[in-house]
Design an enzyme around this catalytic site. Sequence first.
Site, PDB file in Angstrom:
ATOM      1  N   HIS A  28     -21.916  62.266 -16.438  1.00 35.51           N
ATOM      2  CA  HIS A  28     -21.190  61.402 -15.664  1.00 35.51           C
ATOM      3  C   HIS A  28     -20.766  59.984 -16.379  1.00 35.51           C
ATOM      4  O   HIS A  28     -19.881  59.368 -16.145  1.00 35.51           O
ATOM      5  CB  HIS A  28     -21.675  61.137 -14.328  1.00 35.51           C
ATOM      6  CG  HIS A  28     -21.640  62.004 -13.218  1.00 35.51           C
ATOM      7  ND1 HIS A  28     -22.462  63.095 -13.259  1.00 35.51           N
ATOM      8  CD2 HIS A  28     -20.872  62.206 -12.203  1.00 35.51           C
ATOM      9  CE1 HIS A  28     -22.330  64.008 -12.154  1.00 35.51           C
ATOM     10  NE2 HIS A  28     -21.006  63.404 -11.760  1.00 35.51           N
ATOM     11  N   GLY A  29     -21.603  59.813 -17.325  1.00 36.17           N
ATOM     12  CA  GLY A  29     -21.241  58.533 -18.149  1.00 36.17           C
ATOM     13  C   GLY A  29     -22.291  58.132 -19.005  1.00 36.17           C
ATOM     14  O   GLY A  29     -23.330  58.528 -18.994  1.00 36.17           O
TER      15      GLY A  29
END
Lengths: 478, 291
Positions: free
Chosen positions: A325-326
Amino acid sequence: MLFNSFDFLVFLPTVFVLYWFVFKKRQNQNILVLIASYVFYGWWDWRFLILIFISTIVDYSIGVLLDKQKKNNRRKYLLWVSLSFNLGLLGFFKYFNFFIDNWIEAWSSIGVVMHESSLNIILPVGISFYTFQTLSYSIDVYKNKLKPTKNIVAFASFVSFFPQLVAGPIERATNLLPQFYKKRTFNYDLAISGVKLILWGLFKKVVIADNCAIYVNEIFDNYQGQSSLTLILGAVYFAFQIYGDFSGYSDIAIGTSRLFGFNLMRNFNYPYFSRDIAEFWRRWHISLSTWFRDYVYIPLGGSRGSKWMQIRNVFVIFLVSGFWHGANWTFVIWGGLNALFFLPLLLTNKNRKHINISAQNSLLPSFKEFLQMVLTFCLTTFAWIFFRANSVNDAIAYILKLFSSQNLFHIDYLSGIERYSFEIAFLIPILCFFEWIYRKRETPFEGRYKNVNEAVILILLLIFGQFTNHSSFIYFQF
Amino acid sequence: MKRFFKYIIWRIAVLILVLILLDILFTSIYSKKKGIRNKIEYVFQNSKKNYDYIFLGSSRVEYHIDTELIDADNNTRSLNMGVSGQDLTETFLLLKLLIYKSFKAKKYFIQLDESDFSLVKEKSFIGASYFMPYVDNNEVKNHLEKYDDDFILDTKAPFYRYMNYGYKIGYRELLLKLNNKNRRVSFYIGLKPVLKDNNASYLFKEKYNNDLLNEIKSFAKEENVALVFFTSPYYNPQKTVKFKKFAKQNNINQYIDSIKKVEYFKDSDHLNYLGARIFTEMLIRDFNLKY
């Protein structure tokens, strides 16, 4: 180009008319889809097109070579080239600065000072989605689950298919690619269901997510001065913001695809009605969860082997999913928390207890089911705090403030935006009402009251929609 | 496909009908229901009023000009007509409306932001947008036609204005209006927070265009209105030489660096109420606002 923009309002009907009335042959329709997808993607920044073009060429070539190559060693070598290329691309554009910063920080913690050398890298929109999609192609071809395509237009259209290019659903080549080979005839029912999904998706994005975003940003940016109840509301609003934002996008993507005769996989299935975390993950971002299940979890051994191996596999899949996700430790912790919540179910072999939607044969859930749903929602919302916070320190401070604030039952007036969040208090229940009543269907626009529901949602959309103050889709950054 | 188009056309027809009905509903509530929620409504619901000083501009008037301080122990009547988010085209429209509604003042003070002189200026009414329910008013319509790039959509497309400017005139404002939540009597708002960052600054752009300013000057000359142009303070403004020169050439009384201490600011372009008092005192002194 955003789905909820005026540009897309012109773009979609134009492509639709050209697709069905001008480019009637299959190959021509694929060419149109490809051009439209590149226009759609290049709308952000034309330089992104270079990357997706190279990615397409590399994976297409590897597919062709895998088909010709019979020796296992060489096939494995080709798979590794694909994996290295795609993950390398993702690693460089998404994680380079993260690793460099952490490297420097690690050395500085033992007294070695290093110069900052972060690069000014722009993260191409949706890179995590299309790299995973192309990876699935290479892996499936390698495993002989899919015959490699020799039709480069079809393959390029599959990689860049504009409805799902920037935020999924992450389609498997086995599902989407063959649809590019088939002759398409217009299907009225499919198209109508697509229009309904687009309307429902817009409602979730523009009404629910974008209204929640106004308060979420204010509360999370100024959490130090807020009361406990305001902080709780901030977390709850974020739970609905991210759900409305991402599931809304997915619905619009699936609906748009149907207008062109394509069927994409379902990405959300009323996740906040889940009775445990395992069920939640079967209903939330299904295309990513099943991707990790098929390409990471099962190759690691899945639920076979000893309990320790199973626990290891669960943690691997959740931590990797968080990191996907990041490039921030907040996402890793969010993944870790979900793994922790999953653990009791795994240890007691109850992780597949709830397969069907709750209250299968009744209007209301039993008291037990209701409590289970509330508890699952609380757990996921708690984890969302890490997902939303700017840093781990901020998330911890937010949680500590949540438990230490003196005015537990006081709802703050949000001075930065000069308002109370009163409209959310009835918009979220409206969403929950429709979702609950129609939990066995795709949208509330089916059954006896479909027209009434459509009118109600349309009016709510026009009155409560954030049309200029909208935020970008959260998942574009992933 | 025919069936599909029928379905879509039917939906579009319903959509247009709903848009028209909503537009009628919103507009009639805004224009017919009494009670003042913003300064534009104040102008539309009043006329023939006499003031000594009327201050126009953005939030840097609304939060900076303490009209109660000007009027204290005096026989003056001053009016703070600053509107947060308002740019010079909107200020110009407000000035026109005040004059046509016979709001008399000895002096109109117009505050100018540096951004009002951008070389490439988007013609939009995003800033204040409280004018939008009154697009049928001739002054508003004529002004929008000249200064609003979205004129057609804003004035002809049903309900577009309430969707496009929803943050200011959408459902929220409407519900407050319906609920009789009127604005407090004073139009001046003093801000409490104090800027915490000593290193904050405001960077000037160094290239300016005075076309709109000249149009306002011509209008004032035709209407025989006394205008005073001024700029409010910024915290730690940088690269100000060219702006100061531009201000001097255009008769703008500039106060961009007149207040320096951080404790008087709320952020780099807004004073808090302590700073507002000091700034208002400066204007009282420099323009002899007290009898």
